[in-house]
Structure formats: structure tokens, C-alpha cells
Design an enzyme around this catalytic site. Structure first.
Site, PDB file in Angstrom:
ATOM      1  CG  LEU A   1      -2.009  -0.735   0.904  1.00  0.00           C
ATOM      2  CD1 LEU A   1      -3.045  -1.430   2.402  1.00  0.00           C
ATOM      3  CD2 LEU A   1      -2.893  -0.257   0.186  1.00  0.00           C
ATOM      4  N   GLY A   2       2.444   0.996   0.074  1.00  0.00           N
ATOM      5  CA  GLY A   2       2.987   2.721   0.282  1.00  0.00           C
ATOM      6  C   GLY A   2       4.333   2.387   1.033  1.00  0.00           C
TER       7      GLY A   2
ATOM      8  N   GLY B   1       7.190   4.675   3.932  1.00  0.00           N
ATOM      9  CA  GLY B   1       7.410   5.292   4.804  1.00  0.00           C
ATOM     10  C   GLY B   1       8.070   5.573   5.024  1.00  0.00           C
TER      11      GLY B   1
ATOM     12  CG  MET C   1       9.464   4.490  11.245  1.00  0.00           C
ATOM     13  SD  MET C   1       8.122   3.999  12.638  1.00  0.00           S
ATOM     14  CE  MET C   1       6.315   4.513  12.416  1.00  0.00           C
ATOM     15  N   GLY C   2       9.181   2.073   6.788  1.00  0.00           N
ATOM     16  CA  GLY C   2       9.297   0.753   6.321  1.00  0.00           C
ATOM     17  C   GLY C   2       8.210   1.179   5.129  1.00  0.00           C
TER      18      GLY C   2
ATOM     19  CG  ASP D   1       1.935  15.158  10.997  1.00  0.00           C
ATOM     20  OD1 ASP D   1       1.235  16.923  10.115  1.00  0.00           O
ATOM     21  OD2 ASP D   1       1.900  14.114   9.854  1.00  0.00           O
TER      22      ASP D   1
END
Length: 543
Positions: free
Chosen positions: A29-30, A32, A34-35, A144
């Protein structure tokens, strides 16, 4: 029932896991900070799994912070959040499982369907306030909160990505020198390093203002394109509350007070929105946000072979769902999937066969097969790693206004490439000299892998993993790229030959203010002596 476009799910590459513990991994799915984030099926149904990068797993300070934040996140009540369900924190590989939440994120919903007004706006406001109350009661500050971190589930809004990203703060600040947060949603005190729950209340005011405004839907009351502008606005200007839902305007204004002590708490927001003495848990059990939802995601049977590319059967239903883990390094979301075939452009705007070495491309010297960057003399263009520079840009010298939706194609010979990424760039910076404002690199490596990279300021982010190209030919690679800029988003897609390898839609595109520019890019390892050759470059208009 309102139907939504489904998220893009990228098929698993050879380097992706097929199982993590008792969870069957279905697609990516994507990615980031961290991983990587995967869609998976577990004992209770669909989940989202974040697989931690191996180098972070060997960082003791990161692991200490990460374990602390996971433990805190597990204490958060399930009211209006996407709870942590499982985690493997002691043995490699490390991973974190969260509940899968069906529904669009708030930012995308407002963009596609307009603001939430009347009862829907009030339900959103109280739902997010309830989520913040639960998060703050667990001793966590979100830091955030923004529309992209609010999912519109059938049971009301869900706030995601709380607490977990704190484990990255020290590393990202040290490496990039950049402040964590999203311009337009950051409280004034965050710019001086003060972090407490009141910062989330300020962000709540910005989120509710953006979601309910009928005059500027989707824009924060302190809308800003960068950190400097955001700092100036929150310190010097008043919020733009024109068009904000009238029943919420005064409360939003109170939440946006510059003095943190003057803002209401999350519990006070809930009380003001729902009446004194109302329990947050009771609100969470009864809250509904009727904005329309589509079908659920159906996974292929367990015996099915892993797909070589995107899982199209995971993206067939409208509103198939949004992952319940926020992407830290890049806010990347999917829109309606492209067809697998290469688009057929109606007209070609620019063609270059490099047969004429006076056609306007950068030429570092006389045309030759060994020039650092320029014409080869045999009808090609070349770029190579040299003693002073291991990366090169070559902008197509097009004397015309280029379209917002374009297909760029080029033939590449990578037989002399070593440890090198080579391909096409799409740039939307203010000027040609400010390439780092915003650009996308769609690249191929000599070992038969491709990927998409985003360049924004000093940050370089892989929007995809390294994806294998089927039937790869080092000496004859036809790369075709779609670059399409729309309202608040940029879509990029990459084909090798006739095969769609990857596509991404980026919604963090505030810096995309310049005219489109396209060209060639190469980056090689230092002292690699890598060289790439290019031929038959073309730019076509897409409908």
C-alpha cells in the site's frame, strides 16, 4: 450510496514478504519513514501491517523509542481510532499491525465530494475530538493531525498515525534538519519545540475549518505552502474562518488561540459539542457519519500465486478502503487505477532522435561516445558518472508550453551502467534552477528493477519499492512515463515496454507551482564509471 475510487495496491515484488506471522500479505500500500505498509489478511480479517526497515531494527535508540510508543498506543481506547492489534518487536523482521479501516481520508473526501456541512460537519468535529480525548488520556500527543490522518469509516471518523511516528523524530531531525509536522496544521509552539496536547487542539481547529468551509473547502484556516510561510501566518495573521460551519466557528476560533493555555482541552471540546456530562465512550458508540461507503475488499484465495504487479482484484470495489497507518515520509494515496495498457496519446508535441548535435540539449563538449553529458555523434545521447558529479539532469529544450498531462518516452541502453539509476524526470519547480522544489524520478536500474522517487526540497523519498521488470533487456529498454498534475495532486506512472510497473498519486504537492518540465536523469555510485545511452525521446499530450 456514494462510491469512491479505490486505493492503488502494488503487487508484491520478489523482495516483499508473503507472510508475516499469522498474516498473509496481499499487496503493498505504500512506503514510509519506518518501512513499507502492506494490506494483509489475518485471523480477524483485513489488517494493515507496517514492516520496519532492517537498519532501524539494529538502532538501539530507535527501538527503545519505538517500543515505548507502541506500548502507549496500545493503551489508547478504540474510540474513533485505528487500534494497534499486534506487533513483533523482539525478533526480526519487526512489524506492527493495525486495524484496517474502510473509507476515504477526510482530505480526499472533501476534494472529491465537497465540505461536510450541517450535521455531518458537527459529527466530524465531535468524532475527532473524542479520538483526541482517548489519545491524550493515554499520555500521547498526536503532533501531525491533518485531514489525511482522519479516515471516514462507517462508524464515524477515525484518527490514525498517533504516537508511532514519534520514534522517528530524533532520526529525521538529525538527518534532514527539518521540522516534523505539516504546514497549515502546526500550532505556534511547535516551531519552538514545545509539544503538549494543546498542539493537537490547534490542529483540530484547522482540520474542522478545512473540512467544513464552503468558501475554501479543504484549505486550513492557516493554509501555507512551506514551513516559513506557516510560521509567519500562525504568528502574525488571523485565521481565515469565512465559510466555516456557523455552528462550529466560535469553537474553531477558540481552538486556534495562539496561547496554548487559552485553548479548550479535548474533553472540553466534547462537552461543548455534545452537552455537559456527556461521556466520550457513549458518543463513540452512537456516532455515525453518513457520507456514503462502497464495497469491501475481497482477497484472492490463499492458494493463489502472488501477483507480479498490482492486485487489481483488491481495487475493483468502489471505496475499497484506506490503510490505517499514516505514511511518515510521504503522503501518497491512490486514485482510480490506470488500465494496464500504455495510454494512446492523440498527438506528439516534441520528438528528438539526437541525430543533430545542435538541437539544443546540453552538451559538455564535442560529441563523442565518451562525453560526460551530451550527444554521442552516432544518433544518441549519453550521461556518465564523472570525477565531479555522479548525477546528471538534462532538460528537454522544448520551446512551447508543455501540457499538465503528458506521456514521455525514451529508449535506453544500460549495458554500460553499473550501480546506476537511469530514466526520466518530471519537474514542477518554480524555475529550472530550483529542481529540488518538486520533481519525480522514474528510473530503471541495470539489474532489471524500476522505481519512482520524489524530490522535495532536501528530501528524497522512494514512492515505490524496487520493482522487477519482466523480460528486461539491458541494451533495449523502452521506458514510458505518465506525469499528470491536477488540482492538489500529481499522478506518475511507469511502463517498461508494454508492462505497467508502478503508479502513484501524490497529494503533498504544495511546491508544484512551476510549469511542467521533462527530461533525462541518471545517478550512479561514486567511482562506478557508469554510463547510459538514450534515444528517441518524445513528449506527447494526454487527453
Amino acid at each position: 450510496m456514494t462510491s469512491y475510487a479505490s486505493p492503488t495496491v502494488v503487487g508484491l515484488s520478489d523482495q516483499d514478504p508473503r507472510e508475516l506471522g499469522e498474516y498473509r500479505v496481499a499487496g503493498r500500500l505504500g512506503d514510509g519513514g519506518m518501512g513499507s505498509v502492506y494490506l494483509a489478511e489475518g485471523p480477524t480479517g483485513l489488517v494493515a501491517i507496517k514492516l520496519i526497515k532492517p537498519h532501524l531494527a539494529h538502532d538501539p535508540e530507535f527501538m527503545r523509542r519505538f517500543r515505548r510508543e507502541v506500548a502507549a498506543a496500545r493503551k489508547v481506547s478504540r474510540w474513533c481510532t485505528a487500534p494497534v492489534l499486534d506487533a513483533q518487536l523482539d525478533d526480526a523482521p519487526l512489524w506492527l499491525v493495525t486495524e484496517y479501516v474502510p473509507g476515504l481520508d477526510l482530505g480526499r473526501h472533501v476534494k472529491e465530494h465537497g465540505p461536510l456541512t450541517g450535521a455531518a460537519g458537527e459529527s466530524l468535529a465531535v468524532g475527532v475530538a473524542v479520538a483526541l480525548a482517548a489519545i491524550h488520556q493515554a499520555g500521547i500527543v498526536h503532533r501531525d493531525l491533518k485531514p489525511g490522518n482522519v479516515l471516514l469509516s462507517p462508524l464515524g471518523p477515525r484518527v490514525i498515525d498517533f504516537g508511532i511516528s514519534r520514534a522517528l523524530d530524533t532520526e529525521q531531525t538529525t538527518r534532514s534538519g527539518q521540522m516534523m509536522g505539516t504546514p497549515g496544521y502546526m500550532a505556534p509552539e511547535l516551531f519552538s519545540g514545545q509539544v503538549d496536547p494543546a498542539a493537537d487542539i490547534f490542529a483540530w481547529g484547522c482540520v474542522v475549518g478545512a473540512a467544513t468551509s464552503t468558501t475554501a473547502p479543504g484549505r486550513s484556516p492557516f493554509a501555507a505552502d512551506n514551513m516559513m510561510q506557516a510560521f509567519h501566518r500562525v504568528m502574525q495573521e488571523e485565521p481565515d474562518l469565512d465559510g466555516v460551519e456557523p455552528a462550529l466557528r466560535d469553537l474553531v476560533r477558540a481552538a486556534l488561540a495562539r496561547d496554548p493555555a487559552a485553548r479548550p482541552t479535548a474533553e472540553e471540546l466534547v462537552a461543548k459539542l455534545s452537552g455537559p456530562g456527556t461521556e466520550a465512550a457513549e458518543i463513540a458508540r452512537t456516532l455515525r457519519l453518513r457520507v456514503g461507503y462502497g464495497e469491501t475488499v475481497a482477497l484472492p484465495p490463499a492458494s493463489a500465486a502472488p501477483p507480479s504487479r498490482r492486485l487489481r482484484d483488491l481495487a475493483t470495489g468502489a471505496g475499497a478502503g484506506v490503510v490505517a497507518v499514516g505514511l511518515v515520509a510521504a503522503a501518497v494515496a491512490g486514485i482510480q487505477a490506470l488500465p494496464p495498457a500504455v495510454p494512446k496519446p492523440p498527438d506528439v508535441l516534441y520528438e528528438e532522435d539526437f541525430g543533430n548535435d545542435k538541437s539544443g540539449w546540453y552538451n559538455s563538449g564535442s560529441s563523442s561516445l565518451t562525453t560526460d553529458r551530451g550527444y554521442t555523434g552516432d544518433g544518441r545521447y549519453t550521461m556518465a558518472e564523472d570525477y565531479s558529479n555522479n548525477s546528471h539532469w538534462a532538460t528537454a529544450p522544448v520551446n512551447a508550453v508543455l501540457p499538465e498531462q503528458a506521456l514521455i518516452s525514451v529508449k535506453m541502453d544500460l549495458s554500460q551502467s553499473k550501480d546506476s539509476w537511469n530514466g526520466v524526470f518530471c519537474e514542477y519547480s518554480k524555475t529550472d534552477e530550483d529542481k529540488d522544489d518538486l520533481a519525480y524520478l522514474l528510473e530503471v536500474r541495470e539489474n532489471g528493477y524500476a522505481k519512482i522517487v520524489k524530490v522535495a526540497g532536501t528530501g528524497w523519498t522512494d514512492l515505490t519499492p524496487d520493482l522487477r521488470i519482466p523480460g528486461f533487456d539491458q541494451k533495449n529498454t523502452l521506458l514510458r512515463v505518465e506525469c499528470a498534475r491536477g488540482s492538489g495532486e500529481v499522478r506518475v506512472a511507469l511502463w517498461a515496454g508494454e508492462e505497467l510497473i508502478a503508479e502513484r498519486v501524490d497529494h503533498e504537492v504544495a511546491a508544484a507551482t512551476g510549469p511542467p518540465r521533462f527530461g533525462l536523469y541518471m545517478e550512479a555510485g561514486k567511482d562506478s564509471k557508469s554510463r547510459a545511452f538514450y534515444d528517441d525521446f518524445a513528449i506527447s499530450r494526454l487527453p
